[in-house]
Design an enzyme around this catalytic site. Structure first.
Site, PDB file in Angstrom:
ATOM      1  N   LYS A  76     -46.733  -4.687  -6.095  1.00  0.00           N
ATOM      2  CA  LYS A  76     -48.122  -4.954  -5.747  1.00  0.00           C
ATOM      3  C   LYS A  76     -48.854  -5.343  -7.030  1.00  0.00           C
ATOM      4  O   LYS A  76     -48.610  -4.753  -8.084  1.00  0.00           O
ATOM      5  CB  LYS A  76     -48.744  -3.682  -5.133  1.00  0.00           C
ATOM      6  CG  LYS A  76     -50.178  -3.864  -4.642  1.00  0.00           C
ATOM      7  CD  LYS A  76     -50.691  -2.600  -3.940  1.00  0.00           C
ATOM      8  CE  LYS A  76     -52.110  -2.767  -3.420  1.00  0.00           C
ATOM      9  NZ  LYS A  76     -52.603  -1.567  -2.722  1.00  0.00           N
ATOM     10  N   SER A 151     -54.681  -2.063   1.980  1.00  0.00           N
ATOM     11  CA  SER A 151     -54.755  -3.144   1.032  1.00  0.00           C
ATOM     12  C   SER A 151     -53.412  -3.711   0.588  1.00  0.00           C
ATOM     13  O   SER A 151     -53.370  -4.821   0.064  1.00  0.00           O
ATOM     14  CB  SER A 151     -55.510  -2.669  -0.216  1.00  0.00           C
ATOM     15  OG  SER A 151     -54.738  -1.706  -0.926  1.00  0.00           O
ATOM     16  N   SER A 175     -53.742   2.565   2.404  1.00  0.00           N
ATOM     17  CA  SER A 175     -53.338   1.215   1.990  1.00  0.00           C
ATOM     18  C   SER A 175     -51.836   0.957   1.933  1.00  0.00           C
ATOM     19  O   SER A 175     -51.412  -0.180   1.749  1.00  0.00           O
ATOM     20  CB  SER A 175     -53.931   0.890   0.619  1.00  0.00           C
ATOM     21  OG  SER A 175     -55.283   0.524   0.755  1.00  0.00           O
TER      22      SER A 175
END
Lengths: 489, 96
Positions: A76, A151, A175
């Site tokens: 990420k 997210s 997330s």
């Protein structure tokens, strides 16, 4: 080779069915081909991936390979990667090349894993749909009109489309678990303090935790073992030994007591999703577990609690972005105040600004006690609910999200509607307990996630419970039709 | 509860955020809704409840020996800076 789990890939690399370089090339081709459809990546690190692959092939040939050597992953874009752009999904950091590696990145590099690239995400991890990214929304591999969740939407979409077999992710209010649920993959948010946050760009420091999105619980168990552990560079890192998560995967579930969180089934849950969750619970009964209903009466207040605590902490953490030392700077500032205000006003997107302002408001003079202190007290009530529940049961279960994936744009104009997506996930962050989401079926052709939550440092138990389900079902092995073929056209 | 224009402008100033005229009513609307949402907390009985700052009870701030552990990497770090001169970060003139 794209459909194999990490555990399968490890075996096949050792059996020399293909080399790490061949695997890496095949996945890099998938990354590139999927990009126009998914937008799951912000940066692709093809050159360094091939160099890591070459080194891994050599290690395997020389008998010097560890259990993770040569296994590909994506990070990420919230994890700092030395010499590689680390944007956090923001215009603010579009020009930021990290001068160092996050501990998580350093550890997984040292374990011999191959980094394919950096995944797209909601800006500064603030969002539940990946629509707040400066780099544009990520699309759900099951239907490109839909959001992947957020997210960590890029990580979830990449794993769901089998573009990467595993990806790092972070979870402040859901997330990891919510996008895992919406994309039909496995996600784990470990216990607060389990994984080092050094080099993981901060959002809300009493809630943030790094974890993984993977095809199976077994794969996550393999990688979390290498990723977790004490780090002197993170003052919230806990000095507790990391157990061998893989060794405990196959324990029988006989006698397991599962608590069903009553409040999660009360309101707001889609009826078909509920049916799907109840069927999954039936699988656990067949495996020898008993189900009991438990009440966590303060849990319905987790969304309002979170929307005081998280913005308050974010407003403080994001004060570091000032246009002076790194990141975006506005053109021709007339004085220092103008430099600060316009660099931040132009560099941050709408949702990030909303959270910074919310946090500034709740912390401002005269409001601190009414909002922040009150929220911290309610947080304690929620924490006590979890403690009490874990005195009665081994794990808690319920839905991960109230519904399946929604359309891009459907909730982006109403922040409250968006925030309510995390209604079932936020509690675990407030209490700091570990939680997973695993695929447990489909509703209207879209994946549904079952949430499993355990007491502090019970990751091994969660993996064991998830793995048992994944041996009985194949929901986690389904993949979207558009991404079924190895070579994407 | 509804926040007015001046309140939004004052919050934005405290947060060091420039807002365009068009942004002000948008945040007025959404921050008012968020304040209403968090207003649900008022109903919770919290008398005598210890505020919870983080999830690790008993965690004390760790200290390390007061010795230099970092090497000087200012050139590397300043590569990310918008404006640097003689190893100093440049900002608009602060003192006349």
């Amino acid at each position: 080779m794209h459909t194999f789990t990490l555990a399968e890939l490890a075996k096949k690399l050792r059996a020399k069915e293909f080399s790490v370089t061949e695997l890496t090339r095949a996945l890099l081709a998938r990354v590139e081909a999927s990009q126009p459809r998914l937008n799951a990546f912000i940066t692709v690190t093809a050159e360094s991936a091939l160099a890591q692959a070459k080194a891994a092939d050599r290690a395997l040939a020389d008998g010097k390979a560890g259990p993770l050597t040569g296994l590909p992953l994506a990070h990420k874009d919230i994890f700092c990667t030395s010499g590689v752009k680390t944007s956090c999904g923001s215009k603010m950091l579009d020009n930021f090349v990290s001068p160092y590696d996050a501990t998580v990145v350093e550890k997984l590099n040292a374990a011999g894993m191959v980094t394919l690239g950096k995944t797209n995400m909601d800006e500064f991890a603030m969002g539940s749909s990946n629509e707040t990214s400066w780099y544009g929304p990520v699309k759900n591999p099951w239907n490109p009109k839909l959001v992947p969740g957020g997210s960590s939407g890029g990580s979830a979409a990449a794993v769901a489309a089998r573009v990467a077999p595993i990806a790092t992710a972070t979870d402040t209010g859901g997330s990891i678990r919510q996008p895992a649920s919406l994309c039909g993959v496995t996600g784990i948010k470990p216990t607060y303090g389990r994984v080092s946050r050094f080099g993981m760009i901060a959002f809300a420091s009493s809630l943030d935790q790094g974890g993984l999105i993977s095809i199976t619980a077994e794969d996550a168990a393999m990688v979390l073992g290498a990723m977790a552990g004490f780090d002197t560079r993170d003052s919230t890192s806990v000095d507790t030994p990391v157990p061998n998560y893989v060794a405990e995967l196959d324990k029988p579930l006989t006698g397991l007591k599962i608590g069903l969180i009553k409040e999660f089934f009360d309101t707001g849950l889609d009826a078909d999703v509920e049916k799907c969750i109840r069927e999954a619970l039936g699988v656990y009964e067949k495996l020898g577990a008993t189900l009991v209903e438990v009440k966590l009466p303060a849990l319905p207040l987790s969304v309002p609690t979170y929307y005081v605590v998280a913005p308050a902490e974010c407003s403080s953490n994001l004060a570091r972005f000032d246009g002076v030392r790194y990141g975006y700077r506005c053109q021709d500032p007339k004085d220092l105040m103008d430099l600060y205000k316009r660099s931040r006003g132009e560099g941050f997107g709408a949702e990030v600004k909303r959270r910074i302002m919310t946090g500034t408001y709740v912390l401002s003079a005269g409001y601190y006690d009414a909002y922040y202190l009150k929220a911290q007290r309610v947080r304690q009530l929620i924490n006590q609910d979890f403690k009490r529940a874990f005195g009665e049961v081994d794990v808690l279960m319920g839905p991960t999200a109230p519904d399946v994936a929604f359309e891009i744009g459907a909730k982006s104009s109403d922040p409250i509607q968006m925030y309510l997506n995390d209604i079932y996930t936020i509690g675990a962050n407030l209490a700091g307990v570990p939680a997973m989401s695993i695929p447990c079926g489909f509703v209207r052709d879209l994946p549904v996630g079952l949430q499993i939550c355990g007491p502090h440092f019970a990751e091994a138990k969660l993996f064991n419970v998830a793995h048992a389900f994944q041996k009985e079902t194949d929901w986690h092995r389904r993949l979207p039709a558009d991404f079924a073929k190895e070579v994407l056209s | 509860m509804s926040l007015n224009r001046d309140q939004i402008n004052s919050i934005a100033h405290l947060a060091r955020l420039s807002l365009t005229d068009a942004e002000v009513p948008v945040y007025q609307d959404s921050l008012s809704k968020i304040v209403d949402l968090v207003g649900q907390l008022d109903a919770a009985q919290t008398a005598g409840i210890e505020p919870m700052a983080h999830p690790l009870p008993g965690l004390a701030q760790r200290l390390r020996p007061d010795t230099v552990t970092e090497k000087d990497q200012h050139e590397l770090f300043q590569r990310n800076a918008p404006q640097v001169e003689a190893a100093l970060y440049l900002v608009p003139k602060v003192i006349e």
